[in-house]
Enzyme design. Structure first.
Site, PDB file in Angstrom:
ATOM      1  N   LYS A   6      -6.853   6.896  -6.201  1.00 25.36           N
ATOM      2  CA  LYS A   6      -6.541   8.470  -6.027  1.00 25.36           C
ATOM      3  C   LYS A   6      -5.653   9.110  -5.095  1.00 25.36           C
ATOM      4  CE  LYS A   6     -11.292   9.317  -8.053  1.00 25.36           C
ATOM      5  NZ  LYS A   6     -12.668   9.882  -7.595  1.00 25.36           N
ATOM      6  N   GLY A   7      -5.830   8.268  -4.059  1.00 24.21           N
ATOM      7  CA  GLY A   7      -4.966   8.738  -2.700  1.00 24.21           C
ATOM      8  C   GLY A   7      -5.671   9.176  -1.641  1.00 24.21           C
ATOM      9  N   THR A  51     -10.865   2.055  -7.547  1.00 25.18           N
ATOM     10  CA  THR A  51     -11.821   3.178  -7.642  1.00 25.18           C
ATOM     11  C   THR A  51     -13.110   2.799  -7.362  1.00 25.18           C
ATOM     12  OG1 THR A  51     -12.489   5.247  -8.260  1.00 25.18           O
ATOM     13  CG2 THR A  51     -12.067   3.560 -10.010  1.00 25.18           C
ATOM     14  N   ARG A  77      -1.102  -0.946  -8.541  1.00 25.08           N
ATOM     15  CA  ARG A  77      -2.648  -0.461  -8.191  1.00 25.08           C
ATOM     16  C   ARG A  77      -2.674   1.199  -8.274  1.00 25.08           C
ATOM     17  NH1 ARG A  77      -3.743  -1.408  -2.195  1.00 25.08           N
ATOM     18  NH2 ARG A  77      -4.176  -3.696  -2.627  1.00 25.08           N
ATOM     19  N   ASP A 103       0.801  -1.115  -0.062  1.00 32.79           N
ATOM     20  CA  ASP A 103      -0.148  -0.058  -0.063  1.00 32.79           C
ATOM     21  C   ASP A 103       0.800   1.074  -0.063  1.00 32.79           C
ATOM     22  OD1 ASP A 103      -2.342  -1.301   0.150  1.00 32.79           O
ATOM     23  OD2 ASP A 103      -2.579  -1.226   2.451  1.00 32.79           O
ATOM     24  N   MET A 104       0.454   2.474  -0.214  1.00 34.72           N
ATOM     25  CA  MET A 104       1.346   3.674  -0.488  1.00 34.72           C
ATOM     26  C   MET A 104       0.533   4.651   0.693  1.00 34.72           C
ATOM     27  SD  MET A 104       3.969   5.103  -1.426  1.00 34.72           S
ATOM     28  CE  MET A 104       4.377   4.172  -3.136  1.00 34.72           C
TER      29      MET A 104
HETATM   30  P1  FDA Z   1     -14.584   8.728  -4.863  1.00 35.01           P
HETATM   31  O1  FDA Z   1     -14.139   9.201  -3.603  1.00 35.01           O
HETATM   32  O2  FDA Z   1     -14.937   9.979  -5.703  1.00 35.01           O
HETATM   33  O3  FDA Z   1     -15.754   7.939  -4.776  1.00 35.01           O
HETATM   34  C1  FDA Z   1     -16.641   7.540  -5.935  1.00 35.01           C
HETATM   35  C2  FDA Z   1     -17.876   6.907  -5.154  1.00 35.01           C
HETATM   36  O4  FDA Z   1     -17.721   5.788  -4.490  1.00 35.01           O
HETATM   37  C3  FDA Z   1     -18.496   7.945  -4.326  1.00 35.01           C
HETATM   38  O5  FDA Z   1     -19.674   8.922  -4.674  1.00 35.01           O
HETATM   39  C4  FDA Z   1     -19.429   6.834  -3.266  1.00 35.01           C
HETATM   40  O6  FDA Z   1     -20.456   6.487  -4.045  1.00 35.01           O
HETATM   41  C5  FDA Z   1     -18.431   5.922  -3.198  1.00 35.01           C
HETATM   42  N1  FDA Z   1     -17.312   5.998  -2.148  1.00 35.01           N
HETATM   43  C6  FDA Z   1     -16.185   6.212  -2.237  1.00 35.01           C
HETATM   44  N2  FDA Z   1     -15.667   6.417  -1.054  1.00 35.01           N
HETATM   45  C7  FDA Z   1     -16.759   5.852  -0.099  1.00 35.01           C
HETATM   46  C8  FDA Z   1     -16.358   5.701   1.334  1.00 35.01           C
HETATM   47  N3  FDA Z   1     -15.483   5.780   2.094  1.00 35.01           N
HETATM   48  N4  FDA Z   1     -17.814   5.225   1.874  1.00 35.01           N
HETATM   49  C9  FDA Z   1     -18.809   5.063   1.255  1.00 35.01           C
HETATM   50  N5  FDA Z   1     -18.871   5.291  -0.278  1.00 35.01           N
HETATM   51  C10 FDA Z   1     -17.930   5.540  -0.779  1.00 35.01           C
HETATM   52  N6  FDA Z   1      -5.290   5.083  -0.835  1.00 35.01           N
HETATM   53  C11 FDA Z   1      -4.127   5.467  -0.618  1.00 35.01           C
HETATM   54  O7  FDA Z   1      -3.733   6.352  -0.284  1.00 35.01           O
HETATM   55  N7  FDA Z   1      -3.212   4.330  -0.490  1.00 35.01           N
HETATM   56  C12 FDA Z   1      -3.722   3.238  -0.651  1.00 35.01           C
HETATM   57  O8  FDA Z   1      -2.667   2.013  -0.958  1.00 35.01           O
HETATM   58  C13 FDA Z   1      -4.873   2.810  -1.085  1.00 35.01           C
HETATM   59  N8  FDA Z   1      -5.319   1.378  -1.335  1.00 35.01           N
HETATM   60  C14 FDA Z   1      -6.621   1.241  -2.035  1.00 35.01           C
HETATM   61  C15 FDA Z   1      -7.057   0.116  -2.333  1.00 35.01           C
HETATM   62  C16 FDA Z   1      -8.312  -0.142  -2.761  1.00 35.01           C
HETATM   63  C17 FDA Z   1      -8.739  -1.603  -3.206  1.00 35.01           C
HETATM   64  C18 FDA Z   1      -9.100   0.954  -3.282  1.00 35.01           C
HETATM   65  C19 FDA Z   1     -10.525   0.747  -3.843  1.00 35.01           C
HETATM   66  C20 FDA Z   1      -8.722   2.116  -2.591  1.00 35.01           C
HETATM   67  C21 FDA Z   1      -7.550   2.364  -1.917  1.00 35.01           C
HETATM   68  N9  FDA Z   1      -7.377   3.537  -1.603  1.00 35.01           N
HETATM   69  C22 FDA Z   1      -5.731   3.785  -1.162  1.00 35.01           C
HETATM   70  C23 FDA Z   1      -8.054   4.827  -1.336  1.00 35.01           C
HETATM   71  C24 FDA Z   1      -8.300   5.489  -2.439  1.00 35.01           C
HETATM   72  O9  FDA Z   1      -7.051   6.605  -2.679  1.00 35.01           O
HETATM   73  C25 FDA Z   1      -9.541   6.558  -2.244  1.00 35.01           C
HETATM   74  O10 FDA Z   1      -9.199   7.184  -1.042  1.00 35.01           O
HETATM   75  C26 FDA Z   1     -10.803   5.758  -2.077  1.00 35.01           C
HETATM   76  O11 FDA Z   1     -10.955   4.557  -2.899  1.00 35.01           O
HETATM   77  C27 FDA Z   1     -11.948   7.039  -2.648  1.00 35.01           C
HETATM   78  O12 FDA Z   1     -11.957   7.317  -3.733  1.00 35.01           O
HETATM   79  P2  FDA Z   1     -12.748   6.804  -5.124  1.00 35.01           P
HETATM   80  O13 FDA Z   1     -11.702   6.482  -6.084  1.00 35.01           O
HETATM   81  O14 FDA Z   1     -13.604   5.559  -4.828  1.00 35.01           O
HETATM   82  O15 FDA Z   1     -13.676   7.890  -5.418  1.00 35.01           O
END
Ligand code: FDA
Length: 307
Positions: free
Chosen positions: A182-183, A226, A179, A129-130
């Site tokens: 967004k962060g 995402t 992987r 993970d980052m």
């Molecule tokens: P966005 O936040 O725009 O969400 C899109 C939609 O998804 C929202 O409108 C909502 O419907 C739903 N959603 C998203 N988050 C939600 C929540 N918390 N609760 C409820 N609904 C939600 N980051 C990092 O810095 N280091 C890492 O190593 C990782 N590893 C990682 C692994 C995996 C498998 C995932 C999916 C994510 C990560 N992340 C991460 C987290 C990533 O950086 C990011 O913060 C989250 O995925 C939320 O962003 P989205 O891309 O989902 O988009």
């Protein structure tokens, strides 16, 4: 709200106070598969039966002593034994600070190597993970140290970081699986995009780089992490337009978030991997999740107050 939850995730006194609250516990139930490895394996088994793969995260970060970091690695060895013995389809995801990055790069590398070696023995993959940008360079240093010996290791790139295009080009060159997400941390404007449109555009640019012929040829396999449907659709459309087979990439999402979308993609024939956290050290992870979508926090709070 996001800043407030990120503050809550990092503050020790607030952690002690609020991790005992009914609110935080309700949030943990939403985003964490359980306290024990047995509960996590049971959750993964159910997902595997529905066509979803997993990556297991034994929650924890920022080990302060060598004993804590070694215990965390031992926890992963137990998790890998469970994966091997039960035959569930799961990788593992690890935070370098949980395995001692704050105590030195060489120490973390040696500690992590035990886990990667066991993962290779049972034929599975470890994703680093980052964490916050303070750790990016050192995480890559540990990654490259591991990759000298092991090819079952990949890493995460955060599209919000200004440096990520250069990092992705280097990872493609080295053939390291990525992987892309967004962060999730609080970063200053000097190192990260803050506007949603800039972060989304960076996700798209990096996704396209990671689906290029060179990246696929060299083994820098894309896992698009995402829940954002627009980005998922953009990825599918790009892959279709360039005749890229579905087996060349995968989608990843977090346990408890958009399960219907996870299932829909798997049913459409895409590879979908769910990140399954478990353990008692859930507090910072859960606060980051609440910060991403404060509506969930209000929903949980309203439920508790009206019960
Ligand atoms: P966005 O936040 O725009 O969400 C899109 C939609 O998804 C929202 O409108 C909502 O419907 C739903 N959603 C998203 N988050 C939600 C929540 N918390 N609760 C409820 N609904 C939600 N980051 C990092 O810095 N280091 C890492 O190593 C990782 N590893 C990682 C692994 C995996 C498998 C995932 C999916 C994510 C990560 N992340 C991460 C987290 C990533 O950086 C990011 O913060 C989250 O995925 C939320 O962003 P989205 O891309 O989902 O988009």
């Amino acid at each position: 709200m996001r800043a407030l939850f990120l503050l809550l995730s990092a503050n020790r006194q607030l952690k002690r106070w609020s991790s005992r609250s009914r609110f935080a516990r309700a949030a943990a139930r939403r985003f964490v598969a359980g306290d024990s490895i047995e509960q996590a394996i049971a959750a993964i088994r159910t997902m595997n039966e529905r066509g979803l793969k997993a990556t297991l995260d034994h929650l924890g970060e920022n080990a302060e002593t060598e004993a804590q970091a070694i215990a965390a690695a031992d926890g992963y060895l137990v998790a890998l034994d469970y994966i091997g013995q039960t035959g569930v389809q799961s990788h593992v995801s690890v935070k370098a600070t949980q395995l001692g990055l704050d105590l030195g790069t060489a120490f973390c590398l040696a500690n992590l190597e035990r886990v990667v070696a066991r993962a290779r023995e049972i034929g599975t993959f470890l994703r680093m993970d980052m964490e916050s940008s303070a750790y990016t360079d050192r995480t890559f240093e540990v990654l490259h140290g591991l990759r000298d010996e092991y090819d079952n290791v990949g890493v995460v790139v955060q599209a919000y970081l200004l440096r990520s295009r250069v990092d992705v080009l280097g990872l493609i060159d080295a053939g390291i699986p990525v992987r892309l997400c967004k962060g999730a941390y609080k970063e200053p404007a000097s190192v990260a995009f803050h506007r949603k449109s800039d972060i989304d555009q960076s996700m798209i640019d990096l996704m396209q780089l990671l689906l290029s012929e060179e990246a696929r040829h060299k083994g820098a396999r894309l896992a698009l992490a995402t829940h954002d449907e627009k980005l998922i659709e953009a990825t599918k459309a790009f892959a279709d337009a360039h005749d890229i087979p579905r087996s060349a990439y995968e989608f990843q999402m977090l346990y408890g978030i958009r399960p219907a979308l996870q299932q829909q993609l798997a049913d459409e024939g895409f590879e979908v991997r769910v990140y399954v956290p478990y353990g008692t050290e859930w507090y910072p992870y859960v606060m980051r999740r609440l910060g991403e979508r404060p509506a969930t926090a209000w929903f949980l709070l309203r439920n508790l107050l009206t019960r």
